[in-house]
Design a protein around this motif. Structure first.
Motif, PDB file in Angstrom:
ATOM      1  N   LYS A  71      78.135  16.825  34.973  1.00 21.37           N
ATOM      2  CA  LYS A  71      77.634  18.133  35.398  1.00 21.37           C
ATOM      3  C   LYS A  71      76.126  18.249  35.158  1.00 21.37           C
ATOM      4  CE  LYS A  71      82.006  20.592  34.644  1.00 21.37           C
ATOM      5  NZ  LYS A  71      82.721  21.596  33.825  1.00 21.37           N
ATOM      6  N   ILE A  72      75.676  17.744  34.022  1.00 21.04           N
ATOM      7  CA  ILE A  72      74.239  17.790  33.722  1.00 21.04           C
ATOM      8  C   ILE A  72      73.463  16.942  34.724  1.00 21.04           C
ATOM      9  CG2 ILE A  72      72.484  17.116  32.040  1.00 21.04           C
ATOM     10  CD1 ILE A  72      74.498  17.898  29.844  1.00 21.04           C
ATOM     11  N   LEU A  73      73.969  15.743  35.014  1.00 22.90           N
ATOM     12  CA  LEU A  73      73.303  14.877  35.988  1.00 22.90           C
ATOM     13  C   LEU A  73      73.242  15.539  37.364  1.00 22.90           C
ATOM     14  CD1 LEU A  73      74.714  11.329  35.087  1.00 22.90           C
ATOM     15  CD2 LEU A  73      72.331  12.098  34.881  1.00 22.90           C
ATOM     16  N   TYR A  74      74.334  16.191  37.760  1.00 21.50           N
ATOM     17  CA  TYR A  74      74.361  16.844  39.065  1.00 21.50           C
ATOM     18  C   TYR A  74      73.387  18.017  39.100  1.00 21.50           C
ATOM     19  CZ  TYR A  74      76.111  19.145  43.275  1.00 21.50           C
ATOM     20  OH  TYR A  74      76.201  19.738  44.518  1.00 21.50           O
ATOM     21  N   ALA A  75      73.356  18.810  38.026  1.00 20.55           N
ATOM     22  CA  ALA A  75      72.423  19.944  37.971  1.00 20.55           C
ATOM     23  C   ALA A  75      70.979  19.448  38.025  1.00 20.55           C
ATOM     24  CB  ALA A  75      72.659  20.753  36.696  1.00 20.55           C
ATOM     25  N   LEU A  76      70.661  18.414  37.257  1.00 26.78           N
ATOM     26  CA  LEU A  76      69.305  17.865  37.252  1.00 26.78           C
ATOM     27  C   LEU A  76      68.936  17.296  38.617  1.00 26.78           C
ATOM     28  CD1 LEU A  76      69.291  16.063  33.771  1.00 26.78           C
ATOM     29  CD2 LEU A  76      68.169  18.226  34.370  1.00 26.78           C
TER      30      LEU A  76
ATOM     31  N   GLU B  86      80.327  19.887  53.835  1.00 23.24           N
ATOM     32  CA  GLU B  86      79.155  19.080  54.185  1.00 23.24           C
ATOM     33  C   GLU B  86      77.993  19.334  53.231  1.00 23.24           C
ATOM     34  OE1 GLU B  86      79.385  16.800  56.529  1.00 23.24           O
ATOM     35  OE2 GLU B  86      81.455  17.455  56.839  1.00 23.24           O
ATOM     36  N   LYS B  87      77.823  20.570  52.811  1.00 25.66           N
ATOM     37  CA  LYS B  87      76.737  20.912  51.882  1.00 25.66           C
ATOM     38  C   LYS B  87      77.305  21.808  50.789  1.00 25.66           C
ATOM     39  CE  LYS B  87      72.690  21.750  53.585  1.00 25.66           C
ATOM     40  NZ  LYS B  87      71.966  20.558  53.082  1.00 25.66           N
ATOM     41  N   PRO B  88      77.610  21.258  49.613  1.00 17.56           N
ATOM     42  CA  PRO B  88      78.173  22.054  48.523  1.00 17.56           C
ATOM     43  C   PRO B  88      77.251  23.222  48.155  1.00 17.56           C
ATOM     44  CG  PRO B  88      78.346  19.718  48.036  1.00 17.56           C
ATOM     45  CD  PRO B  88      77.479  19.835  49.257  1.00 17.56           C
ATOM     46  N   PHE B  89      77.839  24.273  47.614  1.00 23.61           N
ATOM     47  CA  PHE B  89      77.082  25.494  47.347  1.00 23.61           C
ATOM     48  C   PHE B  89      75.852  25.281  46.462  1.00 23.61           C
ATOM     49  CE2 PHE B  89      76.316  29.449  44.963  1.00 23.61           C
ATOM     50  CZ  PHE B  89      75.967  30.272  46.023  1.00 23.61           C
TER      51      PHE B  89
ATOM     52  N   GLU C 206      85.228  24.280  47.320  1.00 23.01           N
ATOM     53  CA  GLU C 206      85.112  22.922  47.851  1.00 23.01           C
ATOM     54  C   GLU C 206      85.191  22.898  49.370  1.00 23.01           C
ATOM     55  OE1 GLU C 206      87.516  20.015  45.794  1.00 23.01           O
ATOM     56  OE2 GLU C 206      87.696  21.377  44.082  1.00 23.01           O
ATOM     57  N   ASN C 207      85.616  24.016  49.960  1.00 22.59           N
ATOM     58  CA  ASN C 207      85.661  24.103  51.421  1.00 22.59           C
ATOM     59  C   ASN C 207      85.404  25.546  51.832  1.00 22.59           C
ATOM     60  OD1 ASN C 207      88.405  25.507  51.530  1.00 22.59           O
ATOM     61  ND2 ASN C 207      88.927  23.597  50.486  1.00 22.59           N
ATOM     62  N   GLY C 208      85.184  25.728  53.104  1.00 19.85           N
ATOM     63  CA  GLY C 208      84.837  27.042  53.629  1.00 19.85           C
ATOM     64  C   GLY C 208      83.609  26.921  54.506  1.00 19.85           C
ATOM     65  N   SER C 209      83.240  28.019  55.125  1.00 19.11           N
ATOM     66  CA  SER C 209      82.068  28.006  55.996  1.00 19.11           C
ATOM     67  C   SER C 209      81.007  28.950  55.449  1.00 19.11           C
ATOM     68  CB  SER C 209      82.448  28.444  57.417  1.00 19.11           C
ATOM     69  OG  SER C 209      82.901  29.788  57.413  1.00 19.11           O
ATOM     70  N   TYR C 210      79.780  28.732  55.887  1.00 17.42           N
ATOM     71  CA  TYR C 210      78.729  29.663  55.500  1.00 17.42           C
ATOM     72  C   TYR C 210      77.775  29.895  56.665  1.00 17.42           C
ATOM     73  CZ  TYR C 210      75.480  25.708  55.012  1.00 17.42           C
ATOM     74  OH  TYR C 210      74.701  24.611  55.261  1.00 17.42           O
TER      75      TYR C 210
ATOM     76  N   ILE D 249      83.045  17.225  41.100  1.00 17.44           N
ATOM     77  CA  ILE D 249      81.772  16.749  40.542  1.00 17.44           C
ATOM     78  C   ILE D 249      81.567  15.273  40.872  1.00 17.44           C
ATOM     79  CG2 ILE D 249      80.508  16.286  38.399  1.00 17.44           C
ATOM     80  CD1 ILE D 249      80.445  19.183  39.124  1.00 17.44           C
ATOM     81  N   ASP D 250      82.641  14.468  40.768  1.00 19.79           N
ATOM     82  CA  ASP D 250      82.541  13.045  41.110  1.00 19.79           C
ATOM     83  C   ASP D 250      82.090  12.866  42.559  1.00 19.79           C
ATOM     84  OD1 ASP D 250      83.313  12.165  38.610  1.00 19.79           O
ATOM     85  OD2 ASP D 250      85.435  11.997  39.131  1.00 19.79           O
ATOM     86  N   ARG D 251      82.661  13.682  43.452  1.00 20.02           N
ATOM     87  CA  ARG D 251      82.340  13.535  44.877  1.00 20.02           C
ATOM     88  C   ARG D 251      80.886  13.889  45.176  1.00 20.02           C
ATOM     89  NH1 ARG D 251      82.262  16.837  49.289  1.00 20.02           N
ATOM     90  NH2 ARG D 251      83.164  18.646  48.210  1.00 20.02           N
ATOM     91  N   VAL D 252      80.412  15.004  44.598  1.00 17.46           N
ATOM     92  CA  VAL D 252      79.055  15.452  44.927  1.00 17.46           C
ATOM     93  C   VAL D 252      77.996  14.643  44.185  1.00 17.46           C
ATOM     94  CG1 VAL D 252      79.733  17.786  45.562  1.00 17.46           C
ATOM     95  CG2 VAL D 252      79.153  17.294  43.176  1.00 17.46           C
ATOM     96  N   LEU D 253      78.367  14.070  43.030  1.00  8.28           N
ATOM     97  CA  LEU D 253      77.388  13.297  42.266  1.00  8.28           C
ATOM     98  C   LEU D 253      77.079  11.965  42.927  1.00  8.28           C
ATOM     99  CD1 LEU D 253      75.637  13.169  39.737  1.00  8.28           C
ATOM    100  CD2 LEU D 253      77.605  12.267  38.483  1.00  8.28           C
TER     101      LEU D 253
END
Length: 256
Positions: free
Chosen positions: A227-232, A13-16, A126-130, A169-173
Motif C-alpha cells: 500500500k505504501i509503495l502504491y501510494a508513493l 482501466e483507471k483505479p480511483f 474495483e469496477n464501475g464507471s466515471y 493492491i497487487d493488480r494496481v501495483l
C-alpha cells in the motif's frame, strides 16, 4: 469557461487513486460522478482538490451517519426530518443545532466525516464507471452542501491505507519483479497517513531492489508495504520499471 466533458472511462482501466491524482495534476474544477450498478457518488473538485461529496446511498446520508456514530438518536433524527418537511427555510443541519441535538462544532466535524467517508469509499471500487465534467467554481457547489479543505497527500495515502483487498493492491501495483526508484518528488512523511512507515520503505530504496525484494526486506507486513509503495507511486515519489528498462537507465546514468 463553458461546461466541458473532460473524462469518461471505467474504473477497471483507471483505479480511483490514479484518477484522483490525474485530476490533481491537471488542476481541474468540476464534478466527478462515479457509478456502480444503482449507486452514484459525486466528488466536487476545485483546482484539483476534492472539497465536497454526495451519495445516493441511504447509509451515506448525514442523519444515518449521525445515528450510526451515536451522535443523535433515531427519535431525534425523525424529529429533525419532520421539521425539514415543514419547509421553514432551515436546512437539516440548522435544525439539529436549533433543537440542541448538536453544537455547531460537532455538526462541522460530522459533515467533514461524511465528506471523507464518501470519498474514501471510492478507493475500494474495483469496477464501475466515471464521468468528470468541468464546471465553473461559482456554480459548482449546491447551496446546501458544505465544502472542506483537506491535505491531498493525506487523503490519497489514507484512502489507499484503508483498502482491504490485497488482490486489488497487487493488480494496481504491477509486477513484483519490477525495480523501484525514487524520483525528484519529495513529500514530508508527516503529510502522509502511514505514521512514518513510508520513510522506512523509502530508506530501503537503492534503485536496484524490486518490488518483491522491498516487500521481503521491509520491517512491515507485506500488505502495508504494498500500500505504501502504491501510494508513493501515485504521488510520483517513486516509479517502477521493468528490469531491462531499469538496467538501461542505470547504464545511461553511469555511462557504462
Amino acid at each position: 469557461m463553458a461546461e466541458d466533458l473532460a473524462w469518461m472511462d471505467r474504473l477497471e482501466e483507471k483505479p480511483f487513486p490514479e484518477l484522483l491524482m490525474e485530476i490533481k495534476k491537471a488542476g481541474k474544477t468540476g464534478i466527478l460522478l462515479a457509478k456502480k450498478e444503482t449507486v452514484e457518488k459525486r466528488i466536487f473538485f476545485q483546482n484539483g482538490e476534492p472539497i465536497a461529496s454526495r451519495s445516493n446511498l441511504q447509509r451515506d446520508l448525514l442523519g444515518e451517519i449521525l445515528c450510526a456514530r451515536g451522535k443523535i438518536t433515531k427519535a431525534q433524527l425523525n424529529e429533525a426530518v419532520l421539521e425539514v418537511q415543514k419547509k421553514t427555510g432551515d436546512n437539516f443541519g440548522q435544525i439539529l443545532i436549533k433543537k440542541g441535538f448538536l453544537t455547531p462544532k460537532d455538526l462541522y466535524a460530522e459533515c467533514k466525516y461524511q465528506f471523507v467517508s464518501i470519498l474514501f469509499s471510492l478507493f475500494s471500487w474495483e469496477n464501475g464507471s466515471y464521468t468528470f465534467k468541468e464546471q465553473e467554481a461559482s456554480t459548482l457547489i449546491p447551496k446546501d452542501l458544505p465544502k472542506f479543505h483537506v491535505g491531498f497527500s493525506k487523503v490519497l495515502s489514507e484512502g489507499i491505507r484503508l483498502i482491504k483487498n490485497d488482490d486489488f493492491i497487487d493488480r494496481v501495483l504491477g509486477d513484483a519483479d519490477w525495480v523501484v526508484r525514487t524520483t525528484s518528488v519529495t513529500i514530508p512523511s508527516g503529510e502522509l497517513s502511514f505514521r512514518g512507515e513510508d520513510k522506512t520503505i523509502i530508506d530501503e530504496l537503492d534503485g536496484k531492489k524490486t518490488v518483491q525484494e522491498i516487500i521481503d526486506t521491509a520491517d512491515l507486513d507485506s500488505s502495508m508495504t504494498k500500500k505504501i509503495l502504491y501510494a508513493l507511486s501515485c504521488l510520483g515519489v517513486v516509479e517502477t520499471q521493468a528490469p531491462a528498462a531499469a538496467l538501461e537507465k542505470e547504464a545511461d546514468i553511469t555511462g557504462y
